[in-house]
Design a protein around this motif. Structure first.
Motif, PDB file in Angstrom:
ATOM      1  N   ARG A 154      -5.494   6.869  -6.096  1.00 30.39           N
ATOM      2  CA  ARG A 154      -4.645   7.979  -5.653  1.00 30.39           C
ATOM      3  C   ARG A 154      -4.612   9.149  -6.636  1.00 30.39           C
ATOM      4  N   MET A 170      -3.639   6.333   3.946  1.00 30.40           N
ATOM      5  CA  MET A 170      -4.124   6.241   2.567  1.00 30.40           C
ATOM      6  C   MET A 170      -4.984   7.463   2.240  1.00 30.40           C
ATOM      7  N   ILE A 215       0.847  -1.195   0.000  1.00 33.80           N
ATOM      8  CA  ILE A 215       0.000   0.000   0.000  1.00 33.80           C
ATOM      9  C   ILE A 215       0.878   1.239   0.000  1.00 33.80           C
ATOM     10  N   HIS A 216       0.516   2.207  -0.832  1.00 37.83           N
ATOM     11  CA  HIS A 216       1.232   3.481  -0.828  1.00 37.83           C
ATOM     12  C   HIS A 216       0.923   4.209   0.473  1.00 37.83           C
ATOM     13  N   ASN A 217       1.962   4.428   1.260  1.00 39.01           N
ATOM     14  CA  ASN A 217       1.822   5.102   2.547  1.00 39.01           C
ATOM     15  C   ASN A 217       2.106   6.584   2.358  1.00 39.01           C
ATOM     16  N   SER A 218       1.110   7.418   2.587  1.00 42.19           N
ATOM     17  CA  SER A 218       1.287   8.859   2.415  1.00 42.19           C
ATOM     18  C   SER A 218       2.350   9.404   3.356  1.00 42.19           C
ATOM     19  N   ASP A 224      -1.263  -2.092  -4.260  1.00 43.59           N
ATOM     20  CA  ASP A 224      -1.899  -0.825  -3.909  1.00 43.59           C
ATOM     21  C   ASP A 224      -3.297  -0.687  -4.502  1.00 43.59           C
ATOM     22  N   ILE A 271      -4.440   1.085   9.531  1.00 40.39           N
ATOM     23  CA  ILE A 271      -4.665   1.955   8.381  1.00 40.39           C
ATOM     24  C   ILE A 271      -5.563   3.121   8.775  1.00 40.39           C
ATOM     25  N   ASN A 326      -7.288   9.143  -1.033  1.00 38.47           N
ATOM     26  CA  ASN A 326      -7.791   9.070  -2.413  1.00 38.47           C
ATOM     27  C   ASN A 326      -7.758  10.444  -3.057  1.00 38.47           C
ATOM     28  N   GLY A 372      -7.485   6.304   6.676  1.00 43.43           N
ATOM     29  CA  GLY A 372      -7.757   6.763   5.321  1.00 43.43           C
ATOM     30  C   GLY A 372      -8.653   7.979   5.268  1.00 43.43           C
ATOM     31  N   LYS A 388       5.384   2.692  -1.463  1.00 44.06           N
ATOM     32  CA  LYS A 388       4.570   1.506  -1.226  1.00 44.06           C
ATOM     33  C   LYS A 388       5.237   0.653  -0.153  1.00 44.06           C
TER      34      LYS A 388
END
Length: 453
Positions: A300, A255, A4-7, A348, A223, A257, A225, A12
């Motif tokens: 994303r 995460m 997963i792309h971690n902000s 992701d 997580i 969007n 989001g 990732k």
């Protein structure tokens, strides 16, 4: 394994559950003062699919998505309507639930409301004061001292010096630092309030999610989001609050969007360039069309809302349903398509590539059906069962194909009758293409003229 792309890191990362086989996920939900628009729908659909896929991969998921039912916008709307705040929030919570059901969204495991968590919010503010991260201002507000939290800005990449340089000169006299933000607002006339150790008032926006997430998922969960617009300051402030109060890591993976754009600008209520789900869905053959549109782009990145995009989604779904028509029901047997589906979703949550898997299966089904051979028809049936199974993870291809065809026919007949001026009229809440185009133009023009937002 899922990556997963971690902000937080900008990279990732492998999903490594804090507790083996279990995932705890918190998503910032709706502020209920109006109907949800397409931008909101994207967030809701994205994390609905994330939750579906995590469960599909065998994780025991606890999914929490909050409702903000105390907010300045809600209070203003209640005053405008001359009705209690609870009447406003109750109306739009019911509307959100109705729209969510139409969109095929599974309900979160928990949907806490701010009004239900005032004791937890007050307790966390007290912890922040005790730990030296918050103070009571002269006007009665309780403020978070941003400078006290080492590493503030690590999620958004912003530096305190740069933020101060851009801060307004007319700083609230009660603040020690222009960047300090409110945790508890002292009571004002004609506004709802609750008792606290610092006097009557109500919570600030940021503290709500910190208190509700830790109350339901603990001080360290897997997580967190939400929409890209929440990254700063909301999520940055959540980190400062939660870590300052509890001394724990808070969330492992962040995460976010992307936006839904119209005319290359983010769709939002503040800009006035938005369409509600209630305006859009009656124009579609089925809500799955909107899901397909949303999932056709990676979560994303930005997506551009247009009639053409919706029409393409409708056509693509129609091809899937046409392929599934007249296939007998058979037991599920996975093929290389399922392996490919997992591969791209593990990367992701790559829904555009996952949809490409469904499209490839659609072509194979059509090719097999075209032969008319018994062996090939059996292969088509097996692929159909697998397609439905994988589609369920995305919330797609779940209708009876014959029902889809009837919906299509109904819409086409209604529109044809409307165009010809005879027969059954189109539904009263169905907007024509020209009406939607005009609405877009009107809102963009109004915004540019500074009549909206």
């Amino acid at each position: 394994m899922i990556r997963i792309h971690n902000s937080m890191s900008g990279e990732k990362e492998l999903l490594k559950p804090i507790n083996a086989g279990q995932i705890r996920m918190y998503v910032c939900g709706m502020t209920v003062y109006d109907y949800i628009h397409i931008g909101h729908a994207r967030m809701l659909i994205v994390f609905d699919v994330v939750s579906r896929y995590l469960r599909f991969r065998g994780y025991e998921l606890t999914y929490v998505r909050n409702i903000t039912d105390i907010d300045d916008k809600i209070i203003r709307r209640a005053l405008e309507n001359n009705e209690p705040m609870e009447a406003v929030t109750g109306k739009f919570i019911r509307a959100m639930d109705d729209d969510s059901a139409l969109l095929g969204l599974a309900r979160p495991d928990s949907e806490p409301r701010v009004t239900q968590y005032l004791p937890e919010i007050i307790k966390m503010i007290g912890q922040l004061i005790d730990n030296g991260y918050a103070y009571v201002a002269a006007d009665g507000d309780v403020l978070y001292a941003v400078a006290k939290f080492e590493g503030y800005g690590k999620l958004s990449g912003k530096r305190l010096a740069d933020l101060r340089a851009g801060a307004r000169v007319e700083v609230d006299a009660g603040k020690r630092d222009p960047l300090d933000f409110v945790l508890w607002k002292h009571a004002k006339p004609d506004e709802p309030s609750w008792e606290s150790p610092w006097g009557a008032g109500r919570p600030g926006w940021h503290i709500e999610c910190s208190a509700m997430s830790t109350a339901l998922l603990g001080t360290h969960f897997d997580i967190h989001g939400g929409g890209m617009d929440l990254k700063f300051p909301h999520h940055e402030n959540e980190i400062a609050q939660s870590c300052g109060a509890n001394g724990d890591r808070f969330a492992n993976i962040w995460m976010h969007n992307g936006f839904v754009n119209i005319d290359n600008e983010k769709m939002s209520k503040s800009l006035g360039n938005f369409f509600t789900v209630r305006e859009v869905l009656p124009r579609l053959r089925h809500p799955e069309v909107l899901r397909y549109f949303v999932l056709s782009s990676h979560y994303r990145g930005p997506i551009n809302y247009s009639l053409e995009q919706l029409e393409q989604a409708d056509s693509a779904l129609s091809r899937v349903y046409t392929a599934l028509r007249d296939l007998p029901e058979v037991d599920l047997v996975e093929s290389e398509h399922s392996a490919r589906f997992r591969e791209v979703m593990d990367d992701d949550f790559n829904t555009p590539e996952a949809i490409a898997v469904l499209q490839n299966m659609t072509r194979e089904i059509n090719t097999a059906k075209a032969t008319g051979q018994a062996k090939k028809l059996a292969q088509a049936a097996a692929l159909g069962a697998e397609l439905r199974s994988l589609g369920s993870v995305l919330g797609l291809a779940q209708l009876d194909p014959a029902k889809w065809a009837r919906l299509e026919s109904t819409v086409m007949q209604a529109e044809a009758g409307n165009d010809a001026g005879e027969g059954d009229a189109a539904p009263a809440n169905r907007l024509t293409d020209s009406e939607i185009d005009q609405r877009i133009a009107d809102r963009i023009a109004a915004r540019k003229a500074k009549k909206l937002g």
